[in-house]
Design an enzyme around this catalytic site. Structure first.
Site, short mmCIF file in Angstrom:
data_model
loop_
_atom_site.label_atom_id
_atom_site.label_comp_id
_atom_site.label_asym_id
_atom_site.label_seq_id
_atom_site.Cartn_x
_atom_site.Cartn_y
_atom_site.Cartn_z
N TYR A 1 48.95 65.38 94.66
CA TYR A 1 48.17 66.69 94.82
C TYR A 1 47.72 66.90 95.93
O TYR A 1 46.95 67.96 96.06
CB TYR A 1 47.29 66.69 93.32
CG TYR A 1 47.73 66.64 92.20
CD1 TYR A 1 48.38 67.61 91.49
CD2 TYR A 1 47.62 65.54 91.25
CE1 TYR A 1 49.11 67.71 90.32
CE2 TYR A 1 48.01 65.48 89.99
CZ TYR A 1 48.93 66.29 89.56
OH TYR A 1 49.30 66.40 88.34
N HIS B 1 45.58 74.07 95.34
CA HIS B 1 44.74 73.93 94.17
C HIS B 1 43.58 72.82 94.71
O HIS B 1 42.55 72.67 94.26
CB HIS B 1 45.17 73.49 92.87
CG HIS B 1 44.78 74.21 91.75
ND1 HIS B 1 43.91 75.25 91.90
CD2 HIS B 1 44.77 73.57 90.43
CE1 HIS B 1 43.41 75.49 90.54
NE2 HIS B 1 44.10 74.54 89.73
N TYR C 1 40.59 65.58 86.80
CA TYR C 1 41.65 66.78 86.89
C TYR C 1 40.81 68.14 86.77
O TYR C 1 39.88 68.05 86.11
CB TYR C 1 42.75 66.67 85.98
CG TYR C 1 43.66 65.47 86.08
CD1 TYR C 1 44.86 66.01 87.05
CD2 TYR C 1 43.57 64.50 85.53
CE1 TYR C 1 45.70 64.85 87.49
CE2 TYR C 1 44.49 63.47 86.11
CZ TYR C 1 45.43 63.51 86.88
OH TYR C 1 46.15 62.69 87.25
N ASN D 1 40.79 70.69 85.30
CA ASN D 1 40.44 71.58 83.66
C ASN D 1 39.22 70.70 83.15
O ASN D 1 38.58 71.42 82.43
CB ASN D 1 41.61 71.51 82.74
CG ASN D 1 42.87 72.20 83.46
OD1 ASN D 1 42.60 72.68 84.39
ND2 ASN D 1 43.75 72.06 82.36
N ASP E 1 39.55 76.93 95.44
CA ASP E 1 40.51 77.56 95.84
C ASP E 1 40.35 79.14 95.01
O ASP E 1 40.07 79.21 93.83
CB ASP E 1 41.83 77.39 95.45
CG ASP E 1 42.04 76.82 94.21
OD1 ASP E 1 41.53 75.92 93.45
OD2 ASP E 1 43.19 77.30 93.47
N ASN F 1 40.31 77.29 86.28
CA ASN F 1 40.08 76.37 85.50
C ASN F 1 38.89 75.43 85.52
O ASN F 1 38.19 75.08 84.69
CB ASN F 1 41.35 75.61 84.87
CG ASN F 1 42.38 76.52 84.27
OD1 ASN F 1 41.95 77.49 83.70
ND2 ASN F 1 43.71 76.02 84.20
#
Length: 198
Positions: free
Chosen positions: A18, A23, A68, A70, A95, A116
């Site tokens: 990632y 993101h 993560y 969320n 972002d 999120n």
């Protein structure tokens, strides 16, 4: 300027796959701040990585939640409560697809616009914290949003991303002085494209 220490949380997803995603813009900025201002080593804390240093003479914590995106609120909420900081001492860097690529805005409070990480933080702490919104542009179709944010920044993106992150890092002390307007205008000035000669 507040006497309370500052907590800057850069949002992203953990893991090498990632690392260059759009993101993960918040992680990218946090890492650059860490390197530039000689913060202490990253330590595993609050379901994330935490580092201590100072900006403009104000004690500052950098946090990268490893929950993560969320569940960012789990990490940010734990840190804020542990240090007994008011919500006004929190700055979240993330972002934003509703801003054009390379644009930057700072605001306090408001909705999460489908981000999120913000949704999780607001659910945990309330909405009255400062957000540094780093524009990554919209793919034009809401069905393509997930693919857009979970894609690496492209080579073309580097042309605006590198100057923008460098400018944010250079003028970050203004965030510690609670001068959000000054921060925005200085970043805009530093990232202004040079005038083309006639």
């Amino acid at each position: 300027m507040s006497d309370a220490p500052l907590l800057i949380a850069g949002l992203g997803n953990p893991g090498a796959e990632y690392a260059r995603h759009r993101h993960n813009a918040g992680f990218i900025v946090a890492d650059e701040l860490h390197a530039h201002y000689r913060f202490g080593p990253w330590r595993a804390k609050f379901d994330g990585f935490l580092s201590e240093g100072e900006l403009a003479g104000r004690k500052t914590f950098l946090l990268k939640p490893m929950t993560y995106m969320n569940d960012s609120g789990v990490s940010v909420g734990a840190a804020l409560r542990f240090f007994k900081l008011p919500l006004s001492a929190l700055v979240v860097i993330h972002d934003d697809i509703d801003l054009a690529a390379g644009k930057l805005k700072v605001k306090t409070g408001g909705g999460d616009a489908g981000q999120n990480g913000l949704r999780s933080i607001t659910a945990t702490l309330g909405a009255d914290y400062r957000r540094v919104r780093l524009g990554i542009g919209h793919p034009g179709d809401k069905n393509r949003v997930t693919g857009h944010v979970l894609q690496n920044f492209s080579k073309d993106d580097a042309e605006w991303l590198v100057p923008l992150v460098n400018a944010m890092v250079e003028v970050a002390p203004l965030l510690a002085q609670d001068d959000d307007t000054g921060f925005m205008s200085r970043v805009a000035l530093l990232t202004k494209p040079p005038k083309k000669e006639e």
